[in-house]
Design a protein around this motif. Structure first.
Motif, mmCIF file in Angstrom:
data_model
loop_
_atom_site.group_PDB
_atom_site.id
_atom_site.type_symbol
_atom_site.label_atom_id
_atom_site.label_comp_id
_atom_site.label_asym_id
_atom_site.label_seq_id
_atom_site.Cartn_x
_atom_site.Cartn_y
_atom_site.Cartn_z
ATOM 1 N N SER A 1 38.074 44.971 25.843
ATOM 2 C CA SER A 1 38.576 44.075 24.819
ATOM 3 C C SER A 1 38.268 42.635 25.198
ATOM 4 N N VAL A 2 37.964 41.835 24.216
ATOM 5 C CA VAL A 2 37.780 40.404 24.451
ATOM 6 C C VAL A 2 39.121 39.794 24.850
ATOM 7 N N TRP A 3 40.201 40.307 24.258
ATOM 8 C CA TRP A 3 41.538 39.822 24.598
ATOM 9 C C TRP A 3 41.831 40.041 26.074
ATOM 10 N N ALA A 4 41.454 41.192 26.608
ATOM 11 C CA ALA A 4 41.710 41.493 28.017
ATOM 12 C C ALA A 4 40.964 40.510 28.912
ATOM 13 N N TRP A 5 39.735 40.180 28.562
ATOM 14 C CA TRP A 5 38.979 39.232 29.372
ATOM 15 C C TRP A 5 39.638 37.855 29.338
ATOM 16 N N ASP A 6 39.974 37.401 28.126
ATOM 17 C CA ASP A 6 40.529 36.052 27.971
ATOM 18 C C ASP A 6 41.930 35.909 28.553
ATOM 19 N N ASN A 7 42.756 36.937 28.435
ATOM 20 C CA ASN A 7 44.166 36.801 28.818
ATOM 21 C C ASN A 7 44.532 37.432 30.155
ATOM 22 N N LEU A 8 43.707 38.323 30.685
ATOM 23 C CA LEU A 8 44.013 38.957 31.961
ATOM 24 C C LEU A 8 43.061 38.510 33.070
ATOM 25 N N PHE A 9 41.765 38.579 32.809
ATOM 26 C CA PHE A 9 40.787 38.304 33.856
ATOM 27 C C PHE A 9 40.575 36.809 34.093
ATOM 28 N N VAL A 10 40.471 36.023 33.032
ATOM 29 C CA VAL A 10 40.189 34.593 33.192
ATOM 30 C C VAL A 10 41.285 33.869 33.973
ATOM 31 N N PRO A 11 42.581 34.094 33.718
ATOM 32 C CA PRO A 11 43.592 33.410 34.550
ATOM 33 C C PRO A 11 43.495 33.758 36.035
ATOM 34 N N VAL A 12 43.145 34.998 36.352
ATOM 35 C CA VAL A 12 42.983 35.378 37.765
ATOM 36 C C VAL A 12 41.761 34.681 38.352
ATOM 37 N N LEU A 13 40.695 34.588 37.580
ATOM 38 C CA LEU A 13 39.480 33.935 38.073
ATOM 39 C C LEU A 13 39.666 32.423 38.220
ATOM 40 N N LEU A 14 40.571 31.836 37.472
ATOM 41 C CA LEU A 14 40.833 30.395 37.583
ATOM 42 C C LEU A 14 41.841 30.062 38.679
ATOM 43 N N ALA A 15 42.557 31.046 39.163
ATOM 44 C CA ALA A 15 43.542 30.836 40.231
ATOM 45 C C ALA A 15 42.817 30.591 41.554
ATOM 46 N N PRO A 16 43.476 29.908 42.496
ATOM 47 C CA PRO A 16 42.837 29.686 43.802
ATOM 48 C C PRO A 16 42.529 31.010 44.502
ATOM 49 N N ALA A 17 41.338 31.098 45.068
ATOM 50 C CA ALA A 17 40.908 32.325 45.739
ATOM 51 C C ALA A 17 41.820 32.671 46.909
ATOM 52 N N LEU A 18 42.358 31.645 47.556
ATOM 53 C CA LEU A 18 43.272 31.872 48.673
ATOM 54 C C LEU A 18 44.476 32.697 48.217
ATOM 55 N N VAL A 19 45.034 32.351 47.074
ATOM 56 C CA VAL A 19 46.204 33.067 46.545
ATOM 57 C C VAL A 19 45.812 34.460 46.066
ATOM 58 N N VAL A 20 44.677 34.560 45.378
ATOM 59 C CA VAL A 20 44.225 35.844 44.835
ATOM 60 C C VAL A 20 43.952 36.843 45.952
ATOM 61 N N LEU A 21 43.538 36.370 47.108
ATOM 62 C CA LEU A 21 43.288 37.268 48.240
ATOM 63 C C LEU A 21 44.531 37.487 49.096
ATOM 64 N N PHE A 22 45.333 36.434 49.284
ATOM 65 C CA PHE A 22 46.459 36.512 50.214
ATOM 66 C C PHE A 22 47.621 37.336 49.674
ATOM 67 N N VAL A 23 47.953 37.189 48.409
ATOM 68 C CA VAL A 23 49.113 37.898 47.843
ATOM 69 C C VAL A 23 48.925 39.414 47.880
ATOM 70 N N PRO A 24 47.785 39.962 47.423
ATOM 71 C CA PRO A 24 47.608 41.419 47.562
ATOM 72 C C PRO A 24 47.551 41.870 49.015
ATOM 73 N N ALA A 25 46.965 41.035 49.889
ATOM 74 C CA ALA A 25 46.923 41.393 51.313
ATOM 75 C C ALA A 25 48.328 41.522 51.866
ATOM 76 N N LEU A 26 49.174 40.568 51.558
ATOM 77 C CA LEU A 26 50.556 40.598 52.033
ATOM 78 C C LEU A 26 51.301 41.810 51.486
ATOM 79 N N LEU A 27 51.135 42.091 50.208
ATOM 80 C CA LEU A 27 51.806 43.250 49.607
ATOM 81 C C LEU A 27 51.327 44.563 50.219
ATOM 82 N N LEU A 28 50.013 44.695 50.405
ATOM 83 C CA LEU A 28 49.486 45.921 51.003
ATOM 84 C C LEU A 28 49.967 46.100 52.438
#
Length: 102
Positions: free
Chosen positions: A62-89
């Motif tokens: 879906s175009v909606w999924a790209w715009d509303n789910l993937f784009v915010p994650v891609l715009l977030a700092p990479a440090l946070v996107v990598l660190f938060v799942p690492a900590l949870l795992l």
């Protein structure tokens, strides 16, 4: 299976540390500290796969999924996107000590 999640957590943790070190070195060279976005980092590493992911998500999901789910994650700092799942795992897959009843 827990060993896999633990190993993945450690890999993500080391990747987040590498991103932090890269940002720090860049800050020393340029004089200003800026956290790199996850999408920018992915584009630097392999632009083709990022473009292909966008194509697949927009075409088959879906175009909606790209715009509303993937784009915010891609715009977030990479440090946070990598660190938060690492900590949870690492927290969820940690070795627990056996409790002795007697």
């Amino acid at each position: 299976m827990m060993w896999f999640f633990r190993a993945l957590g450690w890999v993500l943790l080391f990747a987040s540390i590498a991103v932090l070190v890269d940002s720090s070195i860049t800050a020393l060279q340029t004089g200003s500290f800026r956290l790199v976005a996850a999408g920018e980092l992915w584009y630097r590493l392999d632009a083709g796969s990022l473009n292909y992911l966008q194509y697949v998500v927009q075409t088959y999901i879906s175009v909606w999924a790209w715009d509303n789910l993937f784009v915010p994650v891609l715009l977030a700092p990479a440090l946070v996107v990598l660190f938060v799942p690492a900590l949870l795992l690492l927290l969820l897959a940690r070795k627990r000590k056996r409790q002795r009843i007697f």
